[in-house]
Design an enzyme around this catalytic site. Sequence first.
Site, mmCIF file in Angstrom:
data_model
loop_
_atom_site.group_PDB
_atom_site.id
_atom_site.type_symbol
_atom_site.label_atom_id
_atom_site.label_comp_id
_atom_site.label_asym_id
_atom_site.label_seq_id
_atom_site.Cartn_x
_atom_site.Cartn_y
_atom_site.Cartn_z
ATOM 1 N N ASP A 357 0.561 -1.285 -0.018
ATOM 2 C CA ASP A 357 0.258 0.086 -0.092
ATOM 3 C C ASP A 357 1.084 1.421 0.384
ATOM 4 O OD1 ASP A 357 -2.498 0.923 0.269
ATOM 5 O OD2 ASP A 357 -0.920 2.513 1.700
ATOM 6 N N ILE A 358 0.659 2.073 -0.729
ATOM 7 C CA ILE A 358 1.122 3.464 -1.036
ATOM 8 C C ILE A 358 0.831 3.866 0.277
ATOM 9 C CG2 ILE A 358 1.703 5.985 -2.354
ATOM 10 C CD1 ILE A 358 1.169 4.327 -4.888
ATOM 11 N N GLU A 400 -4.988 2.165 -4.123
ATOM 12 C CA GLU A 400 -3.672 2.441 -4.392
ATOM 13 C C GLU A 400 -3.031 1.447 -3.410
ATOM 14 O OE1 GLU A 400 -5.038 3.914 -0.559
ATOM 15 O OE2 GLU A 400 -5.924 4.150 -2.235
#
Length: 481
Positions: A357-358, A400
């Site tokens: 995950d960003i 994301e």
Amino acid sequence: MLPNQSPQPPQYHILIVDDEVKICDLLSSALKGKYYVDTACSGEEAFHKIDSTDYDLVVTDLKLGDKSGIDVLRHAKERDDHIEAIIITGYASLDTAISAVNFGASSYLVKPVSLINFIAQVDRSMASREFYIRSAAFLKQTSSIEPEMQRHLLNITDIYEFSRKLLTSLEVPEIMKCFLEELNKKVNPVFSAVGVSLFGTSEIYAMPRVGRVPAEQIRDSLLQNWDKAFGLLNRNNLLQNNISFVLFDGPSGEPQPLTVSSVSTVPMIIAGQIIGSIAISGDNIELQTEEFQFLHILSSIFTPLVEHSYVHKRTKLMAETDGLTGLINHRTFQQVLSREIARANRNRTQFSLLMIDIDDFKKINDTYGHLIGDAVLTDMTKRLQASVRQQDIVARYGGEEFTVILPETDIHGANILAERVRSAIASEPYSFSESEIPYTISIGLCVYDGNLPKEKHLLIENADKALYISKNEGKNRITIK
């Protein structure tokens, strides 16, 4: 209800080959009274029966105990090149079944076999067999007529056989290979090629008449005769490798010298638009008017199928991939993960799963806007793909979030690769115009062990929990669950 049985007495001989007696009996009963049917429960038994009986159709399972269905098909074709053949397969062998069509199978059926479909396929194969037998008999009877009439009758038969072969697949390479094989048999060139430009994609497929020829030689010959062969396509794109170039091997034999002094072309036209061309390259090859007419007829059959196969390819790609990143999408990821779990269970091996995950992606969107947010996702994709191995499977899970399946990778190897990915993202910011956006990722890692099977959703939950811990404990880190 099954179709009514034909009142006519049986006249065609069919061999059904399957290592399960129940399937042989079931399929045989479905054809009872309509055709003469023999059965064989092994490849060896099938070989003996093929050697002693003139069959019109062989129906064979792909997976037999002692031999493969391809072996049975080859043996039947050695005895009678025009024998009809139907392959039966499970979903796992569907690609092999499609390949079997290239060996001369009329069609394939996927298990569990519908008897209605089975009878329909058999009836269609027998209609084709009847057409061939009558055509061959007619040609023998007309041996005394003018050669021009004989050639015309042969062309009609060739067009029919050509159409049948092309209609067995929707895959672009298989259609191209089938077409080039038939074209080379008909016009005897040094090599032939097809160039197509559709949906923003330009591709060239080529095949020498005999043997294997270095791709560079075919490529150079095409470049020298570009305007004659493929004036529709941009020559510089081939030089810059922007045109996909696929070279098939010709039939086994001694390759001819690649001497090309003449190129004949036939356009590929659909709805009034030229989408490509068929190029026949040879040494002083001169096609007669009748041959050009024949090639135009082949092109009129071939071109719509090519367009349809490209539409199929494009639709399949859109269904399986994420439009922004080009990675496989959530749905395809679930299918791939299920296959990987089944493989690990079967082979008692391990594989690893990364959930990525960003960090603080919402802030990037809120600060710079969604267009820049999309650019960051694309940048993330490029770095991620550059960091993993060729066999690893990268997917956009949603938003994301990304996932990576690491086949046959234990916890130690997965941790090393996860750190490589994390470092690749954190090492430098995303740059645009005169601005820079530093960003990081958090990773959850878990391992699936084929010796300790568990449900797919539990594997994903474990990776998700590990990711959640990484986010809560400061981000830009890896957690193993």
